[in-house]
Design a protein around this motif. Structure first.
Motif, PDB file in Angstrom:
ATOM      1  N   ASN A  34      30.986  26.524  35.467  1.00 60.59           N
ATOM      2  CA  ASN A  34      30.853  26.999  36.586  1.00 60.59           C
ATOM      3  C   ASN A  34      30.304  25.590  37.469  1.00 60.59           C
TER       4      ASN A  34
ATOM      5  N   LYS B 255      37.286  30.608  33.917  1.00 62.43           N
ATOM      6  CA  LYS B 255      36.426  31.978  34.921  1.00 62.43           C
ATOM      7  C   LYS B 255      34.919  32.034  34.566  1.00 62.43           C
TER       8      LYS B 255
ATOM      9  N   ASN C  75      37.568  36.450  47.074  1.00 65.43           N
ATOM     10  CA  ASN C  75      36.389  35.172  46.255  1.00 65.43           C
ATOM     11  C   ASN C  75      35.853  35.177  47.021  1.00 65.43           C
TER      12      ASN C  75
ATOM     13  N   LYS D 244      40.069  34.299  41.554  1.00 62.95           N
ATOM     14  CA  LYS D 244      39.336  35.133  41.787  1.00 62.95           C
ATOM     15  C   LYS D 244      37.669  34.802  41.448  1.00 62.95           C
ATOM     16  N   GLU D 245      37.235  34.483  40.827  1.00 55.26           N
ATOM     17  CA  GLU D 245      35.655  34.350  39.670  1.00 55.26           C
ATOM     18  C   GLU D 245      35.208  33.421  39.884  1.00 55.26           C
ATOM     19  N   ASN D 246      36.298  32.002  39.652  1.00 55.35           N
ATOM     20  CA  ASN D 246      34.990  30.687  39.982  1.00 55.35           C
ATOM     21  C   ASN D 246      34.340  30.938  41.371  1.00 55.35           C
ATOM     22  N   LYS D 247      32.914  29.903  41.644  1.00 54.69           N
ATOM     23  CA  LYS D 247      32.817  29.884  42.057  1.00 54.69           C
ATOM     24  C   LYS D 247      31.949  28.006  43.134  1.00 54.69           C
TER      25      LYS D 247
END
Length: 304
Positions: free
Chosen positions: A181, A178, A236, A206-209
């Protein structure tokens, strides 16, 4: 032998890569090589895997890394490093910002080492690839290691496969994903991660890009855990995932439909199950397979 070799390399300016793997240098031999590397400013890649370096070797190389500014790749796998050796290596990891690739796999690190190394990883400003598979990190040590990952803003590749992270370690990894990045590749295969742990990692996904490749094979995640990971990707839209390796488990209707839905949503995602190609986005055609060159001879010849 190590002392004689070290003496000849002390002022050498032509050798850039030093491979002394699979010998029996032990602590004394490691100390000789380490002293040489304090003086040598040309060698940038060192492989001392499988040399029984032990605590004395860890101590010698850690001292060297506090002075050396040219080594970029350091392979120290299979050297019987334990929790005591970890405190020396942690000092080097914290202070050295030049080493980009570090391999500490196949050692004897336990939970205490996880705590020590985790703090060092959080402070490190140079590592881009860390392999620390085949050790003995369990719940507490694994969580500490994962926490360090969450704070690191440089590491791109992390291999913690074949440890014992379990669900608590997976939960810490989920939290790290989370916050992190930068990480692009993560291997958590064979870590006793069950459904609960898989869902924790899913929460991070779900939050990682930025994560591009995730290997979760050989974990008892069941179809429920796999579905949780796939739903996280579904939710996501900004995911960077390119390759996802899931455990080789029987595929029920729900999982099969979810796989199809995810592949439609992310057509460039390569989805694999247990290393086989049943869930791949594209399979090789018969023509491609027929036109591939055949390898003749034994495995050694093939590698050569």
């Amino acid at each position: 032998g190590a002392k004689a070799l070290a003496l000849s390399l002390m002022a050498d300016t032509s050798i850039l890569t030093l491979d002394l793997s699979d010998n029996w240098l032990q602590g004394e031999g490691a100390a000789a090589i380490a002293e040489m590397l304090k003086e040598n400013s040309c060698v940038s890649a060192v492989d001392l895997s499988d040399n029984k370096l032990g605590v004395e070797g860890a101590k010698a190389f850690s001292a060297m890394l506090l002075e050396n500014t040219t080594i970029v790749s350091l392979q120290l796998s299979g050297n019987e490093f334990d929790d005591h050796a970890a405190k020396y290596l942690a000092a080097a990891i914290t202070a050295n910002s030049k080493v980009e690739i570090l391999d500490l796999s196949y050692n004897m690190f336990g939970d205490k080492a996880g705590e020590i190394l985790g703090m060092a990883i959080a402070e490190n400003t140079g590592l881009k690839e860390l392999k620390i598979s085949w050790n003995h990190f369990h719940s507490q040590g694994a969580a500490a290691l994962a926490k360090g990952l969450g704070a690191n803003i440089f590491l791109k590749v992390l291999d913690v496969s074949y440890n014992g992270f379990g669900n608590s370690g997976a939960a810490a990894l989920g939290e790290a994903l989370k916050a992190n990045n930068v990480l692009e590749e993560l291997n958590v295969s064979n870590n006793r991660i069950s459904v609960e742990g898989a869902l924790h990692i899913a929460a991070g996904l779900k939050e990682n890009k930025t994560l591009k490749r995730l290997n979760m094979t050989r974990n008892p995640m069941q179809s429920e855990g796999c579905c949780g990971v796939l739903r996280a990707l579904q939710a996501n839209s900004g995911t960077g995932m390119e390759i996802l390796d899931l455990p080789d488990i029987p595929v029920n209707k729900e999982l099969a439909e979810l796989c199809d839905a995810v592949k439609i949503l992310f057509p460039n995602l390569l989805l694999r199950r247990g290393g086989n190609v049943k869930l791949q986005r594209k399979s090789q055609s018969k023509v491609e397979l027929q036109t591939q060159p055949k390898v003749v001879g034994n495995s050694q010849n093939a590698v050569a």
